[in-house]
Design a protein around this motif. Structure first.
Motif, mmCIF file in Angstrom:
data_model
loop_
_atom_site.group_PDB
_atom_site.id
_atom_site.type_symbol
_atom_site.label_atom_id
_atom_site.label_comp_id
_atom_site.label_asym_id
_atom_site.label_seq_id
_atom_site.Cartn_x
_atom_site.Cartn_y
_atom_site.Cartn_z
ATOM 1 N N VAL A 57 0.821 -1.271 -0.222
ATOM 2 C CA VAL A 57 -0.042 -0.006 -0.027
ATOM 3 C C VAL A 57 0.846 1.138 0.006
ATOM 4 O O VAL A 57 0.644 2.207 -0.768
ATOM 5 N N PRO A 58 1.853 1.529 0.960
ATOM 6 C CA PRO A 58 2.535 2.693 0.781
ATOM 7 C C PRO A 58 3.294 3.007 -0.596
ATOM 8 O O PRO A 58 3.534 4.091 -0.882
ATOM 9 N N PHE A 59 4.086 1.759 -1.007
ATOM 10 C CA PHE A 59 4.483 1.781 -2.289
ATOM 11 C C PHE A 59 3.614 2.229 -3.405
ATOM 12 O O PHE A 59 4.100 2.901 -4.297
ATOM 13 N N ALA A 60 2.401 1.661 -3.551
ATOM 14 C CA ALA A 60 1.480 1.984 -4.333
ATOM 15 C C ALA A 60 0.997 3.351 -4.607
ATOM 16 O O ALA A 60 1.046 4.134 -5.438
ATOM 17 N N LEU A 61 0.776 3.894 -3.154
ATOM 18 C CA LEU A 61 0.578 5.438 -2.888
ATOM 19 C C LEU A 61 1.805 6.317 -3.509
ATOM 20 O O LEU A 61 1.403 7.350 -3.938
ATOM 21 N N LEU A 62 2.970 5.706 -3.201
ATOM 22 C CA LEU A 62 4.117 6.660 -3.673
ATOM 23 C C LEU A 62 4.025 6.921 -5.142
ATOM 24 O O LEU A 62 4.391 7.913 -5.642
ATOM 25 N N ILE A 63 3.764 5.595 -5.723
ATOM 26 C CA ILE A 63 3.800 5.681 -7.244
ATOM 27 C C ILE A 63 2.678 6.435 -7.745
ATOM 28 O O ILE A 63 2.906 7.422 -8.581
ATOM 29 N N ALA A 64 1.687 6.349 -7.110
ATOM 30 C CA ALA A 64 0.591 7.230 -7.591
ATOM 31 C C ALA A 64 0.527 8.570 -7.297
ATOM 32 O O ALA A 64 0.512 9.186 -8.527
ATOM 33 N N TYR A 65 1.211 9.114 -6.290
ATOM 34 C CA TYR A 65 1.466 10.539 -5.990
ATOM 35 C C TYR A 65 2.441 10.895 -7.356
ATOM 36 O O TYR A 65 2.185 12.007 -7.683
ATOM 37 N N TYR A 66 3.638 10.253 -7.307
ATOM 38 C CA TYR A 66 4.538 10.683 -8.177
ATOM 39 C C TYR A 66 4.170 10.755 -9.792
ATOM 40 O O TYR A 66 4.410 11.408 -10.739
ATOM 41 N N GLY A 67 3.198 9.587 -10.145
ATOM 42 C CA GLY A 67 2.777 9.172 -11.440
ATOM 43 C C GLY A 67 1.673 10.208 -11.660
ATOM 44 O O GLY A 67 1.688 10.530 -12.898
ATOM 45 N N TYR A 68 1.081 10.881 -10.906
ATOM 46 C CA TYR A 68 0.270 11.783 -11.028
ATOM 47 C C TYR A 68 0.684 13.130 -11.750
ATOM 48 O O TYR A 68 0.374 13.640 -12.559
ATOM 49 N N SER A 69 1.687 13.588 -11.193
ATOM 50 C CA SER A 69 2.511 14.704 -11.550
ATOM 51 C C SER A 69 3.425 14.586 -12.959
ATOM 52 O O SER A 69 3.270 15.358 -13.725
ATOM 53 N N TYR A 70 3.654 13.515 -13.152
ATOM 54 C CA TYR A 70 4.246 12.729 -14.534
ATOM 55 C C TYR A 70 3.344 12.802 -15.352
ATOM 56 O O TYR A 70 3.487 13.401 -16.544
ATOM 57 N N THR A 71 2.190 12.587 -15.100
ATOM 58 C CA THR A 71 1.065 12.400 -15.969
ATOM 59 C C THR A 71 0.429 13.838 -16.427
ATOM 60 O O THR A 71 0.221 14.384 -17.610
ATOM 61 N N MET A 72 0.471 14.715 -15.424
ATOM 62 C CA MET A 72 0.026 16.102 -15.553
ATOM 63 C C MET A 72 0.850 16.956 -16.338
ATOM 64 O O MET A 72 0.614 17.813 -17.206
ATOM 65 N N GLU A 73 2.229 16.751 -16.368
ATOM 66 C CA GLU A 73 3.137 17.258 -16.871
ATOM 67 C C GLU A 73 3.132 16.985 -18.367
ATOM 68 O O GLU A 73 3.186 17.723 -19.384
ATOM 69 N N ALA A 74 2.947 15.589 -18.662
ATOM 70 C CA ALA A 74 2.762 15.152 -20.067
ATOM 71 C C ALA A 74 1.221 15.803 -20.762
ATOM 72 O O ALA A 74 1.449 16.274 -21.903
ATOM 73 N N GLY A 85 1.232 18.746 -23.737
ATOM 74 C CA GLY A 85 0.943 18.123 -24.987
ATOM 75 C C GLY A 85 1.473 17.273 -25.700
ATOM 76 O O GLY A 85 1.783 17.104 -26.696
ATOM 77 N N GLU A 86 2.220 16.389 -24.944
ATOM 78 C CA GLU A 86 3.301 15.386 -25.171
ATOM 79 C C GLU A 86 2.579 14.326 -26.058
ATOM 80 O O GLU A 86 1.480 13.842 -25.772
ATOM 81 N N GLY A 87 3.222 14.304 -27.168
ATOM 82 C CA GLY A 87 2.909 13.224 -28.009
ATOM 83 C C GLY A 87 3.952 12.302 -28.653
ATOM 84 O O GLY A 87 5.257 12.233 -28.120
ATOM 85 N N SER A 88 3.873 11.378 -29.403
ATOM 86 C CA SER A 88 5.106 10.611 -30.065
ATOM 87 C C SER A 88 6.109 11.459 -30.731
ATOM 88 O O SER A 88 5.618 12.277 -31.181
ATOM 89 N N ALA A 89 7.448 11.141 -30.382
ATOM 90 C CA ALA A 89 8.127 11.822 -31.153
ATOM 91 C C ALA A 89 8.370 11.545 -32.562
ATOM 92 O O ALA A 89 9.212 12.118 -33.393
ATOM 93 N N ASP A 90 7.883 10.221 -33.112
ATOM 94 C CA ASP A 90 7.957 9.846 -34.394
ATOM 95 C C ASP A 90 6.971 10.440 -35.267
ATOM 96 O O ASP A 90 5.669 10.161 -34.589
ATOM 97 N N PRO A 91 7.146 10.692 -36.445
ATOM 98 C CA PRO A 91 5.968 10.942 -37.373
ATOM 99 C C PRO A 91 5.076 9.886 -37.416
ATOM 100 O O PRO A 91 5.588 8.728 -37.593
ATOM 101 N N GLY A 92 3.973 10.122 -37.448
ATOM 102 C CA GLY A 92 2.811 9.091 -37.745
ATOM 103 C C GLY A 92 2.789 8.127 -36.395
ATOM 104 O O GLY A 92 1.953 7.409 -36.446
ATOM 105 N N GLY A 93 3.062 8.582 -35.362
ATOM 106 C CA GLY A 93 3.171 7.961 -34.120
ATOM 107 C C GLY A 93 1.601 8.272 -33.394
ATOM 108 O O GLY A 93 1.060 9.137 -33.761
ATOM 109 N N LEU A 94 1.591 7.831 -32.340
ATOM 110 C CA LEU A 94 0.213 8.108 -31.326
ATOM 111 C C LEU A 94 0.400 9.656 -30.757
ATOM 112 O O LEU A 94 1.413 9.736 -30.202
ATOM 113 N N PRO A 95 -0.789 10.487 -30.836
ATOM 114 C CA PRO A 95 -0.577 11.655 -30.039
ATOM 115 C C PRO A 95 -1.113 11.443 -28.601
ATOM 116 O O PRO A 95 -1.494 10.345 -28.119
#
Length: 181
Positions: free
Chosen positions: A103-120, A124-134
Motif C-alpha cells: 500500500v505505501p509503495f502503491a501510494l508513492l507511485i500514484a503520487y509521483y505518477g500523477y505529476s508525471y501524467t499532468m506534466e505530459a 501536450g506530449e505526443g509521439s516523437a516519431d512522425p505518424g506516432g500516437l498523439p
C-alpha cells in the motif's frame, strides 16, 4: 464481521476487473502484433502508430495485471517458505506485507505518477516519431491509475488476511473460501 466480507468481496471485484481488462488488452495486443507483422512482411507497409500501440497495450497488460496478480497470489515471493506455513502464518505475512510494503509503495507511485501524467498533459506530449500516437498523457495516466488499483489489491490482501485470522477461513489458491473465488 459482515462488513469485512463485503469489503473484501468489493476489493476482489475490482482486482478481477483489472485482470479482465488486462486479458482483453493482451488479446488486442496479439491481434495488433499479428496485423503489424502481416502488414510489414506481406504488404511492405509499416505503421508507427500500430507499433506504438503494441507497447501501450503491453503497459495495460502489465500494469493492470499487477492488481489481479496480488489478489490471486500470482506474484513473486519466497514460496519455499510460504508454502509450508499454515494459514494463520500466511495471513500475518500478507497483512504485514500489504500494510508495510504494497500500500505505501502503491501510494508513492500514484503520487509521483500523477505529476508525471499532468506534466505530459500540460506539455501536450505526443509521439516523437512522425505518424506516432498523439496524447502520450493517456498511457502515462495508467501509472497512477494502476497504482491505485495496486493499493486496492493491497487492502484486499489485508481484508483477506483478517478473514483468515478472525473468521477462521483458509487460503485456497490465494483466495479465501468465503470470497468471490
Amino acid at each position: 464481521m459482515r462488513w469485512i466480507i463485503a469489503l473484501d468481496n468489493g476489493f476482489a471485484r475490482i482486482s478481477y476487473l483489472c485482470g479482465w481488462v488486462a486479458s482483453v488488452a493482451l488479446i488486442l495486443m496479439v491481434l495488433n502484433v499479428f496485423y503489424d507483422v502481416l502488414a510489414r512482411y506481406a504488404f511492405n507497409d509499416v505503421s508507427i502508430a500500430m507499433q506504438e500501440m503494441e507497447w501501450h497495450l503491453f503497459a495495460v497488460v502489465f500494469m493492470l495485471g499487477i492488481a489481479y496478480a496480488l489478489r490471486t497470489d500470482g506474484h513473486v515471493r519466497v514460496d519455499v517458505f510460504y508454502d509450508r506455513w499454515g494459514d494463520k502464518a500466511k495471513a500475518w505475512v500478507n497483512l504485514v506485507g500489504a500494510l508495510v510494503f504494497v500500500v505505501p509503495f502503491a501510494l508513492l507511485i500514484a503520487y509521483y505518477g500523477y505529476s508525471y501524467t499532468m506534466e505530459a498533459y500540460n506539455l501536450g506530449e505526443g509521439s516523437a516519431d512522425p505518424g506516432g500516437l498523439p496524447h502520450r498523457w493517456i498511457i502515462k495516466s495508467l501509472i497512477p491509475i494502476s497504482a491505485i488499483f495496486m493499493a486496492t489489491s493491497g487492502l484486499g490482501m489485508v481484508t483477506q488476511a483478517i478473514r483468515v485470522l478472525k473468521l477462521g477461513e483458509s487460503y485456497t489458491g490465494g483466495k479465501s473460501q468465503g470470497g468471490l473465488a
